[in-house]
Design a protein around this motif. Sequence first.
Motif, PDB file in Angstrom:
ATOM      1  N   ASP A  22       9.123   1.301  -9.889  1.00 18.38           N
ATOM      2  CA  ASP A  22       9.107   0.140 -10.783  1.00 18.38           C
ATOM      3  C   ASP A  22       8.043  -0.884 -10.403  1.00 18.38           C
ATOM      4  OD1 ASP A  22      11.167   1.068 -12.395  1.00 18.38           O
ATOM      5  OD2 ASP A  22      12.730   0.042 -11.257  1.00 18.38           O
ATOM      6  N   LYS A  23       7.825  -1.089  -9.109  1.00 15.44           N
ATOM      7  CA  LYS A  23       6.962  -2.188  -8.671  1.00 15.44           C
ATOM      8  C   LYS A  23       5.607  -1.754  -8.142  1.00 15.44           C
ATOM      9  CE  LYS A  23      10.385  -5.667  -7.417  1.00 15.44           C
ATOM     10  NZ  LYS A  23      10.860  -6.570  -6.340  1.00 15.44           N
ATOM     11  N   GLY A  24       5.501  -0.498  -7.701  1.00 15.01           N
ATOM     12  CA  GLY A  24       4.299  -0.087  -6.994  1.00 15.01           C
ATOM     13  C   GLY A  24       4.452  -0.371  -5.512  1.00 15.01           C
ATOM     14  N   TYR A  25       3.565   0.219  -4.727  1.00 17.46           N
ATOM     15  CA  TYR A  25       3.678   0.106  -3.272  1.00 17.46           C
ATOM     16  C   TYR A  25       3.452  -1.327  -2.783  1.00 17.46           C
ATOM     17  CZ  TYR A  25       2.704   0.853   1.683  1.00 17.46           C
ATOM     18  OH  TYR A  25       2.719   0.805   3.049  1.00 17.46           O
ATOM     19  N   ALA A  26       2.335  -1.921  -3.173  1.00 14.77           N
ATOM     20  CA  ALA A  26       1.969  -3.229  -2.630  1.00 14.77           C
ATOM     21  C   ALA A  26       2.976  -4.309  -3.001  1.00 14.77           C
ATOM     22  CB  ALA A  26       0.569  -3.622  -3.101  1.00 14.77           C
ATOM     23  N   ALA A  27       3.503  -4.249  -4.210  1.00 13.29           N
ATOM     24  CA  ALA A  27       4.408  -5.299  -4.683  1.00 13.29           C
ATOM     25  C   ALA A  27       5.841  -5.116  -4.206  1.00 13.29           C
ATOM     26  CB  ALA A  27       4.376  -5.368  -6.208  1.00 13.29           C
ATOM     27  N   THR A  28       6.126  -3.999  -3.544  1.00 13.61           N
ATOM     28  CA  THR A  28       7.469  -3.759  -3.011  1.00 13.61           C
ATOM     29  C   THR A  28       7.528  -4.270  -1.579  1.00 13.61           C
ATOM     30  OG1 THR A  28       7.766  -1.796  -4.381  1.00 13.61           O
ATOM     31  CG2 THR A  28       9.213  -2.021  -2.492  1.00 13.61           C
ATOM     32  N   SER A  29       8.346  -5.270  -1.351  1.00 12.59           N
ATOM     33  CA  SER A  29       8.447  -5.866  -0.018  1.00 12.59           C
ATOM     34  C   SER A  29       9.534  -5.175   0.794  1.00 12.59           C
ATOM     35  CB  SER A  29       8.779  -7.357  -0.138  1.00 12.59           C
ATOM     36  OG  SER A  29      10.098  -7.520  -0.629  1.00 12.59           O
ATOM     37  N   VAL A  30       9.499  -5.412   2.093  1.00 13.59           N
ATOM     38  CA  VAL A  30      10.562  -4.894   2.957  1.00 13.59           C
ATOM     39  C   VAL A  30      11.903  -5.488   2.536  1.00 13.59           C
ATOM     40  CG1 VAL A  30      11.444  -4.789   5.318  1.00 13.59           C
ATOM     41  CG2 VAL A  30       8.995  -4.466   4.879  1.00 13.59           C
ATOM     42  N   PHE A  55       7.463   5.329   2.245  1.00  7.56           N
ATOM     43  CA  PHE A  55       6.863   5.613   0.944  1.00  7.56           C
ATOM     44  C   PHE A  55       6.375   7.059   0.862  1.00  7.56           C
ATOM     45  CE2 PHE A  55       3.048   5.947  -1.687  1.00  7.56           C
ATOM     46  CZ  PHE A  55       3.596   5.634  -2.922  1.00  7.56           C
ATOM     47  N   LEU A  56       5.735   7.544   1.918  1.00  9.55           N
ATOM     48  CA  LEU A  56       5.254   8.925   1.904  1.00  9.55           C
ATOM     49  C   LEU A  56       6.408   9.908   1.762  1.00  9.55           C
ATOM     50  CD1 LEU A  56       2.444   8.919   4.609  1.00  9.55           C
ATOM     51  CD2 LEU A  56       2.166   9.251   2.151  1.00  9.55           C
ATOM     52  N   ARG A  57       7.517   9.612   2.420  1.00  5.45           N
ATOM     53  CA  ARG A  57       8.678  10.497   2.276  1.00  5.45           C
ATOM     54  C   ARG A  57       9.176  10.497   0.839  1.00  5.45           C
ATOM     55  NH1 ARG A  57      14.533  10.881   5.353  1.00  5.45           N
ATOM     56  NH2 ARG A  57      15.532  11.994   3.650  1.00  5.45           N
ATOM     57  N   VAL A  58       9.298   9.305   0.261  1.00  5.18           N
ATOM     58  CA  VAL A  58       9.749   9.186  -1.125  1.00  5.18           C
ATOM     59  C   VAL A  58       8.813   9.962  -2.055  1.00  5.18           C
ATOM     60  CG1 VAL A  58       9.906   7.533  -3.040  1.00  5.18           C
ATOM     61  CG2 VAL A  58      10.993   7.007  -0.837  1.00  5.18           C
ATOM     62  N   LEU A  59       7.511   9.807  -1.846  1.00  6.43           N
ATOM     63  CA  LEU A  59       6.533  10.464  -2.714  1.00  6.43           C
ATOM     64  C   LEU A  59       6.597  11.980  -2.563  1.00  6.43           C
ATOM     65  CD1 LEU A  59       4.251   9.943  -4.761  1.00  6.43           C
ATOM     66  CD2 LEU A  59       2.658   9.881  -2.819  1.00  6.43           C
ATOM     67  N   ARG A  60       6.690  12.462  -1.330  1.00  2.00           N
ATOM     68  CA  ARG A  60       6.772  13.914  -1.107  1.00  2.00           C
ATOM     69  C   ARG A  60       8.025  14.506  -1.754  1.00  2.00           C
ATOM     70  NH1 ARG A  60       5.381  12.597   4.479  1.00  2.00           N
ATOM     71  NH2 ARG A  60       3.128  12.843   4.707  1.00  2.00           N
ATOM     72  N   GLU A  61       9.155  13.835  -1.588  1.00  3.30           N
ATOM     73  CA  GLU A  61      10.391  14.346  -2.172  1.00  3.30           C
ATOM     74  C   GLU A  61      10.322  14.334  -3.695  1.00  3.30           C
ATOM     75  OE1 GLU A  61      14.018  12.828  -0.540  1.00  3.30           O
ATOM     76  OE2 GLU A  61      13.436  13.326   1.525  1.00  3.30           O
TER      77      GLU A  61
END
Length: 198
Positions: A22-30, A55-61
């Motif tokens: 929904d937000k993209g990587y940069a706009a997603t905060s911890v 993020f890499l795990r989420v993307l790979r899955e």
Amino acid sequence: MPRPREFDEDHVVAALRQEFWDKGYAATSVDDLMRVSGLGKGSLYGAFGDKHNLFLRVLREYNDANDRMLRERLASVPRGIDLVREFVRGPSCDSTGTSARRGCLLANSTAELAARMPDVAAEARRSYDATAKVLAEAIERAQREGDVDPDADANQIACAVLAAQLGVVALGRTGMDVDTLASVAESALERLLPSQGR
């Protein structure tokens, strides 16, 4: 002994995926990741690593799930050409346009991050290579079934189909109306598969 995790890891990963999507990587905060996962920072990083590794795990899955879905669909469609058509038409299938505007997590992430994050670029190449392979298998099947010119290069057509679908995804992200998006998809199919059966 380490304590067993007291949360459903698959559920947490799914929630994190939605937030990144929904937000993209940069706009997603911890803080965003902690909120949607229900985990504290220590638990989140202890289970998944830092934001980048998470993020890499989420993307790979996400990519692996899409690959499985494509392969299962290829095994179930009546004709190989059906998978190719579904793949290109996919971004225009939600009549509300919501899915088209949201786009694809992989395509969105590649556009945002690939130029500055080599591991994201490598993951994108891995996933797109896998997709092109399934598409090539579908096209080879379509050739055997008489829907595509048997002398055509299935791998080249598969890469062109992938590029066309990514173009439809990109146009969908702009808010293009669904009817126009569907017309673009049909036009691409007409040109990429001129001998397809009707």
